[in-house]
Design a protein around this motif. Structure first.
Motif, mmCIF file in Angstrom:
data_model
loop_
_atom_site.group_PDB
_atom_site.id
_atom_site.type_symbol
_atom_site.label_atom_id
_atom_site.label_comp_id
_atom_site.label_asym_id
_atom_site.label_seq_id
_atom_site.Cartn_x
_atom_site.Cartn_y
_atom_site.Cartn_z
ATOM 1 N N GLU A 283 -45.144 120.861 105.209
ATOM 2 C CA GLU A 283 -46.286 120.568 104.300
ATOM 3 C C GLU A 283 -45.824 120.482 102.885
ATOM 4 O O GLU A 283 -46.346 120.552 101.404
ATOM 5 C CB GLU A 283 -47.727 121.063 104.642
ATOM 6 C CG GLU A 283 -48.315 120.280 106.346
ATOM 7 C CD GLU A 283 -50.071 121.052 105.644
ATOM 8 O OE1 GLU A 283 -50.500 120.879 106.528
ATOM 9 O OE2 GLU A 283 -50.175 121.990 105.461
ATOM 10 N N THR A 284 -45.373 122.350 102.462
ATOM 11 C CA THR A 284 -45.264 122.921 101.543
ATOM 12 C C THR A 284 -43.963 122.263 101.621
ATOM 13 O O THR A 284 -43.584 122.926 99.231
ATOM 14 C CB THR A 284 -45.261 123.810 101.951
ATOM 15 O OG1 THR A 284 -45.285 124.921 102.424
ATOM 16 C CG2 THR A 284 -47.285 124.656 101.398
ATOM 17 N N VAL A 285 -42.317 122.443 101.674
ATOM 18 C CA VAL A 285 -41.400 122.013 100.914
ATOM 19 C C VAL A 285 -41.090 120.989 100.534
ATOM 20 O O VAL A 285 -42.134 119.758 100.292
ATOM 21 C CB VAL A 285 -40.546 122.798 102.500
ATOM 22 C CG1 VAL A 285 -40.307 123.481 103.232
ATOM 23 C CG2 VAL A 285 -40.497 120.911 103.518
ATOM 24 N N THR A 286 -39.682 120.406 99.810
ATOM 25 C CA THR A 286 -39.431 119.094 99.369
ATOM 26 C C THR A 286 -39.198 118.638 100.029
ATOM 27 O O THR A 286 -39.137 118.705 101.168
ATOM 28 C CB THR A 286 -38.027 120.104 98.543
ATOM 29 O OG1 THR A 286 -37.119 120.645 98.974
ATOM 30 C CG2 THR A 286 -38.217 121.227 97.209
ATOM 31 N N ALA A 287 -39.025 117.464 99.430
ATOM 32 C CA ALA A 287 -38.615 116.349 100.405
ATOM 33 C C ALA A 287 -37.381 116.392 101.295
ATOM 34 O O ALA A 287 -36.984 115.750 102.878
ATOM 35 C CB ALA A 287 -38.656 114.973 99.727
ATOM 36 N N GLN A 305 -26.833 130.325 113.067
ATOM 37 C CA GLN A 305 -26.536 129.962 111.536
ATOM 38 C C GLN A 305 -28.329 128.770 111.169
ATOM 39 O O GLN A 305 -28.776 129.457 110.375
ATOM 40 C CB GLN A 305 -25.394 130.259 110.806
ATOM 41 C CG GLN A 305 -24.982 129.831 109.875
ATOM 42 C CD GLN A 305 -23.872 129.528 108.610
ATOM 43 O OE1 GLN A 305 -23.083 129.403 109.482
ATOM 44 N NE2 GLN A 305 -23.906 129.167 107.740
ATOM 45 N N GLN A 306 -27.863 127.890 112.108
ATOM 46 C CA GLN A 306 -28.049 126.944 111.850
ATOM 47 C C GLN A 306 -30.107 127.593 112.454
ATOM 48 O O GLN A 306 -31.300 126.833 111.095
ATOM 49 C CB GLN A 306 -28.450 125.748 112.842
ATOM 50 C CG GLN A 306 -27.170 124.828 112.043
ATOM 51 C CD GLN A 306 -26.605 124.043 112.732
ATOM 52 O OE1 GLN A 306 -26.403 124.036 114.332
ATOM 53 N NE2 GLN A 306 -26.361 123.016 112.418
ATOM 54 N N ILE A 307 -30.431 127.872 113.462
ATOM 55 C CA ILE A 307 -32.051 129.028 113.817
ATOM 56 C C ILE A 307 -32.230 129.082 112.664
ATOM 57 O O ILE A 307 -33.087 129.529 112.079
ATOM 58 C CB ILE A 307 -31.101 129.630 114.851
ATOM 59 C CG1 ILE A 307 -31.161 128.342 115.798
ATOM 60 C CG2 ILE A 307 -32.776 130.401 115.258
ATOM 61 C CD1 ILE A 307 -32.211 127.772 116.228
ATOM 62 N N ALA A 308 -31.293 130.610 112.134
ATOM 63 C CA ALA A 308 -31.374 131.762 110.984
ATOM 64 C C ALA A 308 -31.889 130.676 109.496
ATOM 65 O O ALA A 308 -33.065 130.812 108.691
ATOM 66 C CB ALA A 308 -30.566 132.412 110.515
ATOM 67 N N SER A 309 -31.391 129.359 109.263
ATOM 68 C CA SER A 309 -31.509 128.226 107.980
ATOM 69 C C SER A 309 -32.984 128.057 108.469
ATOM 70 O O SER A 309 -33.711 128.278 107.516
ATOM 71 C CB SER A 309 -30.898 127.283 108.252
ATOM 72 O OG SER A 309 -30.719 126.945 106.712
ATOM 73 N N LEU A 310 -33.311 127.432 109.911
ATOM 74 C CA LEU A 310 -34.643 127.401 109.862
ATOM 75 C C LEU A 310 -35.410 127.982 109.833
ATOM 76 O O LEU A 310 -36.563 128.362 109.240
ATOM 77 C CB LEU A 310 -35.108 126.251 110.956
ATOM 78 C CG LEU A 310 -33.801 124.800 111.295
ATOM 79 C CD1 LEU A 310 -33.835 124.181 112.608
ATOM 80 C CD2 LEU A 310 -35.245 123.800 110.225
ATOM 81 N N GLN A 311 -35.204 128.949 110.778
ATOM 82 C CA GLN A 311 -35.999 130.291 110.150
ATOM 83 C C GLN A 311 -36.794 130.678 108.646
ATOM 84 O O GLN A 311 -37.907 130.767 108.609
ATOM 85 C CB GLN A 311 -36.210 131.409 111.230
ATOM 86 C CG GLN A 311 -36.250 131.412 112.859
ATOM 87 C CD GLN A 311 -34.828 132.897 112.980
ATOM 88 O OE1 GLN A 311 -34.272 132.817 112.432
ATOM 89 N NE2 GLN A 311 -35.311 132.745 114.572
ATOM 90 N N ARG A 312 -35.871 130.905 107.396
ATOM 91 C CA ARG A 312 -35.763 131.114 106.416
ATOM 92 C C ARG A 312 -36.400 129.921 105.860
ATOM 93 O O ARG A 312 -37.780 130.261 105.083
ATOM 94 C CB ARG A 312 -34.335 131.586 105.832
ATOM 95 C CG ARG A 312 -33.807 133.117 106.297
ATOM 96 C CD ARG A 312 -32.410 133.065 105.384
ATOM 97 N NE ARG A 312 -31.648 131.325 104.710
ATOM 98 C CZ ARG A 312 -30.439 131.785 105.740
ATOM 99 N NH1 ARG A 312 -30.970 132.342 107.043
ATOM 100 N NH2 ARG A 312 -30.167 130.222 105.667
ATOM 101 N N THR A 313 -36.736 128.816 106.401
ATOM 102 C CA THR A 313 -37.697 128.640 105.812
ATOM 103 C C THR A 313 -38.716 127.864 105.935
ATOM 104 O O THR A 313 -39.413 127.725 105.015
ATOM 105 C CB THR A 313 -36.550 126.515 105.612
ATOM 106 O OG1 THR A 313 -35.360 126.258 105.321
ATOM 107 C CG2 THR A 313 -37.577 125.559 105.258
ATOM 108 N N ILE A 314 -39.070 128.350 107.004
ATOM 109 C CA ILE A 314 -40.470 128.692 107.622
ATOM 110 C C ILE A 314 -40.784 129.681 107.064
ATOM 111 O O ILE A 314 -42.409 129.431 106.689
ATOM 112 C CB ILE A 314 -40.596 128.272 109.351
ATOM 113 C CG1 ILE A 314 -39.916 127.004 109.554
ATOM 114 C CG2 ILE A 314 -41.628 128.588 109.741
ATOM 115 C CD1 ILE A 314 -39.846 127.303 111.086
#
Length: 363
Positions: A283-287, A305-314
């Motif tokens: 709902e809040t991140v960019t397109a 690394q990809q898991i960590a990236s998704l976690q940071r985004t959340i």
């Protein structure tokens, strides 16, 4: 017998006796049938017995109300609590199969264990296909076992009809909820972004919240002959707490410590779970960030690394904080539902203890 630890021991012992009877029956069908029945028995060994605890405490809340002394649960309540745990085991077997999960409680998931047994025996055909097929049947067998144990306990129960109706509704809700879960993953790309959160909560309600907390409570209360007001108070406590419990599970599925949860960290991301965490993040991140979430979510090959990236985004999106706030709100709503209810005071205290443990857990 105290209703706390001793009652849970009684439930486990009742389940063990039931499983032993089923193993004896299977012996007439040969060693392969015994091995299959033993696989079913293995799935009901261990666990937190959360649903049994809520069933027993729901019974106590009604049975002890106004009596001045604690009653002891009969076989109808103990068997019902055990049946709930067996049904939970069935749901986990099917859930792990649907999600392609490799582990459960730090051990191989049922379909993986059956796959390994096929390979070790040197049987014909692909081991993975056998494991999946056998796991479907294993889950079905556990559902049958749960029904059988429940009905054994109801033979002399004075309030069997009411408890049976609650139990039947629970089974239907979980099955439909599981379908809604896989439908949500499949339909996500066609659903407007502002509907994802509501749909995620619907899945949480029917797949987990009702059968984890609310329905065990009302089944136990029904066996004690609950009034409409008592049942209503327990239901109003159980549903928001069940939602808080599931939302905590969702947080652990993304951020939990694998050494504690028994499943790899970020496993829900690899499985593509469309939880409220994901809905809030989108709902809040960019397109552009939303597209990355959608591309990565559900990829079983995601690396650390990809898991960590998704976690940071959340986290950066504020989704984790929003979910934590909702967990606290649901827990408060559940607590208020017990205020002034015509229920046993000791049982109400036990329910509040269970609520705190369910919401604050790390596994």
């Amino acid at each position: 017998m105290t209703l706390s630890a001793d009652a849970i021991v009684a439930v486990s012992q009742r389940m063990e006796r039931f499983a032993e009877d089923r193993l004896a029956e299977a012996d007439e069908l040969g060693p392969d049938a015994v091995s299959f029945a033993r696989s079913a028995a293995d799935t009901i060994d261990g666990g937190k017995r959360l649903r049994a605890r809520f069933c027993l405490t729901g019974w106590q809340a009604v049975a002890d109300a106004g009596s001045g002394r604690p009653a002891l649960p009969g076989d109808d309540v103990v068997a019902a609590a055990g049946a709930l745990e067996i049904f939970h085991a069935a749901a986990l077997v099917h859930d792990d199969l649907i999600d392609n999960s490799d582990t459960r409680r730090g051990r191989p998931a049922a379909h993986r264990a059956l796959e390994a047994a096929h390979g070790a025996a040197g049987w014909n055909g692909p081991s993975a296909v056998f494991g999946r097929s056998a796991a479907i049947l294993l889950g079905d067998l556990l559902v049958a076992w749960s029904d059988d144990l429940f009905e054994e306990g109801l033979r002399a129960a004075p309030h069997a009809a009411s408890a049976r109706a609650e139990y039947a509704r629970m089974r239907r809700d979980v099955t439909v909820g599981q379908y809604l879960d896989i439908a949500e993953e499949a339909a996500a790309a066609t659903v407007p972004d502002d509907e994802h959160a509501g749909r995620a909560l619907r899945v949480a309600t029917f797949k987990s919240a009702r059968y984890s907390v609310q329905q065990p409570l009302t089944i136990g209360a029904a066996l004690a002959g609950a009034s409409e007001a008592q049942r209503d108070a327990l239901a109003r406590f159980g549903l928001p707490l069940g939602l808080a419990f599931q939302l905590r599970d969702d947080v652990l599925g993304v951020f939990g410590d694998s050494a504690v949860t028994g499943k790899p960290s970020g496993d829900d991301l690899r499985e593509g779970k469309r939880t409220l965490l994901i809905a809030y993040a989108r709902e809040t991140v960019t397109a552009g960030a939303r597209r990355i979430i959608d591309e990565l979510l559900g990829d079983p090959a995601l690396d650390d690394q990809q898991i960590a990236s998704l976690q940071r985004t959340i986290v950066d999106s504020g989704a984790l904080e929003r979910v934590e706030q909702l967990i606290a709100r649901y827990a408060g709503e559940a607590d208020r539902a017990l205020s002034g209810a015509a229920l046993d005071n000791a049982a109400v205290g036990a329910l509040r203890d269970l609520a705190r443990a369910a919401v604050a857990r790390a596994a």
